[in-house]
Design an enzyme around this catalytic site. Structure first.
Site, PDB file in Angstrom:
ATOM      1  N   THR A  45       1.266  -0.728   0.440  1.00  0.00           N
ATOM      2  CA  THR A  45      -0.078  -0.223   0.032  1.00  0.00           C
ATOM      3  C   THR A  45       0.456   1.205  -0.113  1.00  0.00           C
ATOM      4  O   THR A  45       2.467   1.637   0.658  1.00  0.00           O
ATOM      5  CB  THR A  45      -0.938   0.268   0.955  1.00  0.00           C
ATOM      6  N   THR A  47       1.181   4.440   1.220  1.00  0.00           N
ATOM      7  CA  THR A  47       2.141   5.522   3.054  1.00  0.00           C
ATOM      8  C   THR A  47       3.130   4.008   3.613  1.00  0.00           C
ATOM      9  O   THR A  47       3.769   4.224   4.079  1.00  0.00           O
ATOM     10  CB  THR A  47       1.144   5.663   3.842  1.00  0.00           C
ATOM     11  N   CYS A  48       2.474   2.793   3.092  1.00  0.00           N
ATOM     12  CA  CYS A  48       3.190   1.486   4.196  1.00  0.00           C
ATOM     13  C   CYS A  48       4.406   1.422   3.257  1.00  0.00           C
ATOM     14  O   CYS A  48       5.629   1.295   2.811  1.00  0.00           O
ATOM     15  CB  CYS A  48       2.256   0.382   3.920  1.00  0.00           C
ATOM     16  N   SER A  49       4.350   1.002   1.644  1.00  0.00           N
ATOM     17  CA  SER A  49       6.157   1.512   1.178  1.00  0.00           C
ATOM     18  C   SER A  49       6.621   2.142   1.187  1.00  0.00           C
ATOM     19  O   SER A  49       8.130   2.476   0.396  1.00  0.00           O
ATOM     20  CB  SER A  49       4.974   1.114  -0.240  1.00  0.00           C
ATOM     21  N   VAL A  53       7.682   1.829   6.063  1.00  0.00           N
ATOM     22  CA  VAL A  53       9.039   0.373   5.418  1.00  0.00           C
ATOM     23  C   VAL A  53      10.675   1.540   5.616  1.00  0.00           C
ATOM     24  O   VAL A  53      11.621   1.517   6.147  1.00  0.00           O
ATOM     25  CB  VAL A  53       8.845  -0.324   4.964  1.00  0.00           C
TER      26      VAL A  53
END
Length: 163
Positions: A45, A47-49, A53
């Site tokens: 997703t 924001t996560c990527s 992270v």
């Protein structure tokens, strides 16, 4: 909801190994170690990527310098997805353990689950970051908005660790 000073619940999680999917218990992940644990609503997703992270990939040396033995990324995803995501983001190469909680039982036991049905995120982990010492939560940062990662970045976790 889990709070600082409390032990993490016992659970068996999954991660990719050289031999394929493998089980790992919370006792194995957190027992006798200082661990930076961060959770994301979903692998791959935006924001996560693009934000969350990378903050931990870029912060690995600084976290280790502050006494962190291991960094674990948790998501309610299967180990195949977590393995591929770790490779795609450089997280695995950086030494971050990409761990899946496929049925969401661990995040539910912590009281850190949520759903955003409108975008297909059902029974997922709230975005959080924690410092865990020998299975006990010492610092816990939870993001109010799952689309943001400023409060739960590696930098924010290190600032909270400092004082």
């Amino acid at each position: 909801m889990i709070e600082t000073g409390q032990k993490l619940p016992e659970a068996t999680l999954l991660e990719m190994t050289a031999e394929g999917p493998g089980q790992v218990t919370t006792a194995e992940l957190f027992g006798g170690k200082t661990v930076a644990l961060f959770a994301v609503p979903g692998a791959f997703t935006p924001t996560c990527s693009n934000t969350h992270v990378p903050s931990f990939v870029n912060g690995m040396d600084a976290l280790k310098a502050r006494g962190v033995d291991a960094v674990v990324c948790l998501s309610v995803n299967d180990p195949f997805v977590m393995g591929a995501w770790g490779a795609a983001t450089g997280a695995s190469e950086a030494g971050i353990r990409m761990v899946g909680d496929p049925a969401g039982g661990f995040v539910k036991a912590m009281g850190l689950d949520f759903s955003a049905d409108v975008v297909g995120l059902v029974g997922r982990a709230k975005r959080f970051a924690a410092l865990v010492e020998d299975g006990t939560v010492k610092v816990l940062k939870i993001e109010d908005n799952p689309g943001e990662a400023g409060n739960t970045s590696a930098e924010a976790l290190m600032a909270a660790m400092a004082g």
